[in-house]
Write a protein that holds these residues in place. Structure first.
Motif, PDB file in Angstrom:
ATOM      1  N   TRP A 201       0.857  -1.171   0.000  1.00  0.00           N
ATOM      2  CA  TRP A 201       0.000   0.000   0.000  1.00  0.00           C
ATOM      3  C   TRP A 201       0.900   1.230   0.000  1.00  0.00           C
ATOM      4  O   TRP A 201       2.066   1.152   0.387  1.00  0.00           O
ATOM      5  N   PRO A 202       0.406   2.393  -0.373  1.00  0.00           N
ATOM      6  CA  PRO A 202       1.239   3.602  -0.389  1.00  0.00           C
ATOM      7  C   PRO A 202       1.752   3.994   0.994  1.00  0.00           C
ATOM      8  O   PRO A 202       1.098   3.764   2.014  1.00  0.00           O
ATOM      9  N   GLU A 203       2.932   4.625   0.992  1.00  0.00           N
ATOM     10  CA  GLU A 203       3.520   5.120   2.227  1.00  0.00           C
ATOM     11  C   GLU A 203       2.560   6.082   2.915  1.00  0.00           C
ATOM     12  O   GLU A 203       1.838   6.829   2.268  1.00  0.00           O
ATOM     13  N   GLY A 204       2.560   6.020   4.232  1.00  0.00           N
ATOM     14  CA  GLY A 204       1.692   6.890   5.013  1.00  0.00           C
ATOM     15  C   GLY A 204       0.347   6.277   5.326  1.00  0.00           C
ATOM     16  O   GLY A 204      -0.364   6.766   6.200  1.00  0.00           O
ATOM     17  N   GLU A 205      -0.029   5.216   4.642  1.00  0.00           N
ATOM     18  CA  GLU A 205      -1.293   4.532   4.946  1.00  0.00           C
ATOM     19  C   GLU A 205      -1.075   3.553   6.095  1.00  0.00           C
ATOM     20  O   GLU A 205       0.011   2.990   6.257  1.00  0.00           O
ATOM     21  N   PHE A 206      -2.132   3.321   6.854  1.00  0.00           N
ATOM     22  CA  PHE A 206      -2.052   2.432   8.007  1.00  0.00           C
ATOM     23  C   PHE A 206      -1.530   1.048   7.612  1.00  0.00           C
ATOM     24  O   PHE A 206      -0.691   0.473   8.308  1.00  0.00           O
ATOM     25  N   CYS A 207      -2.003   0.505   6.479  1.00  0.00           N
ATOM     26  CA  CYS A 207      -1.590  -0.848   6.080  1.00  0.00           C
ATOM     27  C   CYS A 207      -0.125  -0.895   5.650  1.00  0.00           C
ATOM     28  O   CYS A 207       0.545  -1.899   5.846  1.00  0.00           O
ATOM     29  N   TYR A 208       0.383   0.199   5.076  1.00  0.00           N
ATOM     30  CA  TYR A 208       1.815   0.274   4.757  1.00  0.00           C
ATOM     31  C   TYR A 208       2.619   0.213   6.056  1.00  0.00           C
ATOM     32  O   TYR A 208       3.580  -0.557   6.171  1.00  0.00           O
ATOM     33  N   ASP A 209       2.225   1.038   7.029  1.00  0.00           N
ATOM     34  CA  ASP A 209       2.921   1.051   8.317  1.00  0.00           C
ATOM     35  C   ASP A 209       2.849  -0.321   8.976  1.00  0.00           C
ATOM     36  O   ASP A 209       3.831  -0.794   9.556  1.00  0.00           O
ATOM     37  N   TRP A 210       1.690  -0.965   8.891  1.00  0.00           N
ATOM     38  CA  TRP A 210       1.543  -2.304   9.458  1.00  0.00           C
ATOM     39  C   TRP A 210       2.495  -3.289   8.775  1.00  0.00           C
ATOM     40  O   TRP A 210       3.167  -4.078   9.451  1.00  0.00           O
ATOM     41  N   LEU A 211       2.578  -3.255   7.443  1.00  0.00           N
ATOM     42  CA  LEU A 211       3.449  -4.181   6.727  1.00  0.00           C
ATOM     43  C   LEU A 211       4.903  -3.981   7.139  1.00  0.00           C
ATOM     44  O   LEU A 211       5.618  -4.949   7.407  1.00  0.00           O
ATOM     45  N   MET A 212       5.362  -2.724   7.191  1.00  0.00           N
ATOM     46  CA  MET A 212       6.748  -2.450   7.600  1.00  0.00           C
ATOM     47  C   MET A 212       6.996  -2.965   9.018  1.00  0.00           C
ATOM     48  O   MET A 212       7.993  -3.640   9.275  1.00  0.00           O
ATOM     49  N   PHE A 213       6.076  -2.664   9.934  1.00  0.00           N
ATOM     50  CA  PHE A 213       6.199  -3.104  11.324  1.00  0.00           C
ATOM     51  C   PHE A 213       6.246  -4.630  11.410  1.00  0.00           C
ATOM     52  O   PHE A 213       7.090  -5.203  12.101  1.00  0.00           O
ATOM     53  N   THR A 214       5.351  -5.296  10.691  1.00  0.00           N
ATOM     54  CA  THR A 214       5.244  -6.752  10.765  1.00  0.00           C
ATOM     55  C   THR A 214       6.483  -7.428  10.192  1.00  0.00           C
ATOM     56  O   THR A 214       7.042  -8.346  10.809  1.00  0.00           O
ATOM     57  N   LEU A 215       6.917  -7.002   9.018  1.00  0.00           N
ATOM     58  CA  LEU A 215       8.095  -7.631   8.422  1.00  0.00           C
ATOM     59  C   LEU A 215       9.350  -7.360   9.249  1.00  0.00           C
ATOM     60  O   LEU A 215      10.150  -8.274   9.486  1.00  0.00           O
TER      61      LEU A 215
END
Length: 166
Positions: free
Chosen positions: A64-78
């Motif tokens: 998902w694009p940077e700044g979106e909640f799901c982008y932040d979630w993906l970065m955090f999770t990985l």
């Protein structure tokens, strides 16, 4: 929402990154959505029954694009799995993400709810770790007694139960 400009919102969070709900708002769980990993059909892991996120440490990711909640979630999770993600492409819509996967451009997390038809050339494999995307209704607590809010939340819960049914 707290100012009264929105009566009811449908929001999501993830099992390992919950969305805080400020005071003055009520929340009702509607359903849980289990994501899969989408990969090109020719990917080395496409034949597996389940995968771990760590299996994709060397893959390019579609996010998902940077700044979106799901982008932040993906970065955090990985990153919590010891993976420094290589984000190759950004797309806000599931069908665009899946089209990029079909073209061999990487792998992505593909929640089941709302992803639509899966293109030819894409293989979906469940994640062994039980990741869940939670979908909630949120409204102002001072609107609890409004029949329209109660009816909308009930209808959303009923729809969520239908989606969760086998």
């Amino acid at each position: 929402m707290l100012r009264g400009d929105t009566d009811l919102a449908v929001v999501l969070d993830w099992s390992n990154k919950r969305l805080p709900v400020p005071g003055g708002l009520a929340k009702a769980e509607l359903l849980d959505d289990a994501p899969d990993i989408a990969m090109p059909a020719g990917h080395r892991l496409a034949g597996r029954a389940e995968v771990d996120l760590e299996d994709f440490a060397d893959d390019d990711w579609v996010s998902w694009p940077e700044g979106e909640f799901c982008y932040d979630w993906l970065m955090f999770t990985l990153r919590s799995k010891g993976i420094e993600p290589r984000i190759a492409h950004l797309a806000g819509e599931h069908h665009t993400q899946l089209a990029l996967i079909a073209a061999g451009m990487g792998v992505c997390v593909a929640p089941r709810l709302g992803r639509g038809p899966v293109p030819d050339g894409v293989r979906l494999v469940p994640v062994r770790q039980k990741m869940r995307r939670h979908v909630h209704a949120v409204w102002r607590t001072d609107a609890d007694r409004r029949p329209s809010i109660r009816a909308a939340v009930t209808a959303l819960r009923d729809a969520g139960r239908e989606l969760d049914a086998p």
